[in-house]
Design a protein around this motif. Structure first.
Motif, short mmCIF file in Angstrom:
data_model
loop_
_atom_site.label_atom_id
_atom_site.label_comp_id
_atom_site.label_asym_id
_atom_site.label_seq_id
_atom_site.Cartn_x
_atom_site.Cartn_y
_atom_site.Cartn_z
N ARG A 177 7.64 3.62 -5.31
CA ARG A 177 8.24 2.73 -6.32
C ARG A 177 9.29 1.81 -5.68
N ASN A 178 10.09 2.37 -4.79
CA ASN A 178 11.12 1.56 -4.14
C ASN A 178 10.51 0.45 -3.29
N LYS A 179 9.40 0.75 -2.62
CA LYS A 179 8.73 -0.27 -1.81
C LYS A 179 8.20 -1.41 -2.67
N VAL A 180 7.60 -1.05 -3.78
CA VAL A 180 7.05 -2.08 -4.67
C VAL A 180 8.18 -2.93 -5.26
N LEU A 181 9.23 -2.30 -5.72
CA LEU A 181 10.33 -3.04 -6.33
C LEU A 181 11.04 -3.93 -5.31
N TRP A 206 0.56 20.24 -14.73
CA TRP A 206 1.28 19.49 -15.76
C TRP A 206 2.37 18.60 -15.14
N GLU A 207 3.06 19.11 -14.14
CA GLU A 207 4.10 18.31 -13.48
C GLU A 207 3.50 17.07 -12.82
N ALA A 208 2.33 17.23 -12.19
CA ALA A 208 1.67 16.10 -11.55
C ALA A 208 1.25 15.05 -12.58
N ALA A 209 0.71 15.51 -13.72
CA ALA A 209 0.28 14.58 -14.77
C ALA A 209 1.46 13.83 -15.35
N VAL A 210 2.53 14.54 -15.64
CA VAL A 210 3.72 13.91 -16.22
C VAL A 210 4.34 12.92 -15.23
N GLN A 211 4.38 13.29 -13.96
CA GLN A 211 4.94 12.40 -12.95
C GLN A 211 4.15 11.11 -12.85
N SER A 212 2.84 11.23 -12.87
CA SER A 212 1.98 10.06 -12.68
C SER A 212 1.89 9.18 -13.92
N ASN A 213 1.68 9.78 -15.08
CA ASN A 213 1.32 9.02 -16.27
C ASN A 213 2.42 8.91 -17.31
N MET A 214 3.58 9.50 -17.02
CA MET A 214 4.72 9.34 -17.93
C MET A 214 5.97 8.88 -17.18
N LEU A 215 6.43 9.67 -16.21
CA LEU A 215 7.70 9.35 -15.55
C LEU A 215 7.62 8.10 -14.69
N THR A 216 6.51 7.91 -13.96
CA THR A 216 6.40 6.73 -13.09
C THR A 216 6.52 5.44 -13.88
N PRO A 217 5.75 5.22 -14.94
CA PRO A 217 5.93 3.97 -15.69
C PRO A 217 7.29 3.85 -16.36
N ILE A 218 7.85 4.97 -16.79
CA ILE A 218 9.19 4.91 -17.40
C ILE A 218 10.22 4.47 -16.36
N LEU A 219 10.16 5.05 -15.16
CA LEU A 219 11.13 4.73 -14.12
C LEU A 219 10.97 3.29 -13.62
N LEU A 220 9.75 2.80 -13.52
CA LEU A 220 9.54 1.40 -13.14
C LEU A 220 10.08 0.47 -14.21
N ALA A 221 9.82 0.80 -15.47
CA ALA A 221 10.32 -0.03 -16.56
C ALA A 221 11.84 -0.08 -16.57
N THR A 222 12.48 1.06 -16.42
CA THR A 222 13.94 1.08 -16.46
C THR A 222 14.55 0.39 -15.24
N ALA A 256 0.85 -1.19 0.00
CA ALA A 256 0.00 0.00 0.00
C ALA A 256 0.88 1.24 0.00
N CYS A 257 0.90 1.95 -1.12
CA CYS A 257 1.74 3.14 -1.25
C CYS A 257 1.31 3.91 -2.48
N ASP A 258 1.88 5.10 -2.62
CA ASP A 258 1.66 5.92 -3.81
C ASP A 258 2.74 5.60 -4.82
N ILE A 259 2.38 4.87 -5.87
CA ILE A 259 3.36 4.41 -6.86
C ILE A 259 3.99 5.57 -7.62
N THR A 260 3.38 6.74 -7.57
CA THR A 260 3.92 7.89 -8.32
C THR A 260 5.04 8.60 -7.58
N THR A 261 5.38 8.12 -6.37
CA THR A 261 6.49 8.70 -5.62
C THR A 261 7.69 7.76 -5.66
#
Length: 259
Positions: free
Chosen positions: A72-76, A105-121, A63-68
């Protein structure tokens, strides 16, 4: 069909409800062990318990905010050597261009662009070393046909689409398959929020807003999250190894095109 992924390990983000839950259920049905994530612990644990009881797979909840970064570190950290990653996060709020400044815009990019990119990498090096991996990003039909009142989503998700287009073709030779799954209007909390906004803007009841919207779809109804999940599971399967960098649209025919 045997998807050939029994015993694999998957991270499914934002999976306590809606489309993420549908994906988690169908992966579990195929015998995949899961790490499930959501912000709210209650619904997350309910989904995990249902999946364990129904399919007998191992399920870990985070249980966490995956966009932070912390989330992400907790999930990984919850899974060693994930084979499958399903990226998912709630979309930004509707509005018009004048509603959105730098903060939005920063919130949208963090949630729907950067978060999946960072998890993938984060998971790609391990997948490459093991010569097998599947990454499915749940984006939106808006990357093919922009939705005016969802401009934040249009922009952020288009950026992710561009990243996947290039990266997927670099890692395919290593057995790692990356694709995007584009939902149209499915019967989830997200569609309920959009229909509530529609009812207010048009001065109609919520029921009328739903009826009117569904009547405009070729199927005459919203999509089923479990059907969506079944498509996701196939894209994570052994059979998808020649599907590279694709945007699979699942919108009930709403996008009118010959290609």
């Amino acid at each position: 069909m045997d998807l050939g992924i029994k015993g694999r390990k998957a991270i499914v983000c934002a999976s306590s409800k809606g489309l993420g839950r549908g994906c988690a259920i169908k992966l579990a049905e195929a015998g995949v062990d899961l790490v499930l994530n959501a912000r709210s612990e209650g619904p997350l644990n309910e989904t995990a318990e249902y999946i364990r009881d129904t399919f007998g797979v191992n399920v870990t909840t985070v249980a966490c905010d995956i966009t932070t970064e912390e989330g992400r570190n907790k999930v990984l950290a919850a899974v060693d050597a994930p084979d499958i990653l399903v990226n998912n996060a709630g979309g930004p709020p509707p509005g018009i261009w004048s509603d959105w400044g730098q903060t939005e815009w920063e919130a949208a990019v963090q949630s729907n662009m950067l978060t999946p990119i960072l998890l993938a990498t984060a998971v790609l090096p391990g997948m490459i070393s093991r010569q097998w991996g599947r990454i499915v990003n749940i984006t939106s039909g808006s990357v093919k046909s922009p939705i005016p009142h969802l401009g934040l989503s249009n922009g952020a998700r288009a950026g992710l689409t561009g990243f996947v287009a290039g990266t997927s073709r670099q890692v395919a030779k290593d057995g790692v398959i990356m694709n995007n799954l584009l939902p149209g209007q499915h019967d989830t909390d997200r569609i309920n929020a959009l229909m509530t906004n529609k009812s207010k803007n048009e001065g109609i009841s919520l029921e009328d807003a739903r009826t009117k919207t569904q009547a405009g779809l070729p199927t005459g109804r919203f999509g089923d999250p479990l059907d969506f999940g079944a498509t996701c599971a196939f894209m994570c399967s052994e059979h998808a190894k020649f599907m590279v960098g694709q945007n699979v649209l699942l919108d009930g025919g709403a996008f009118n095109s010959t290609l």
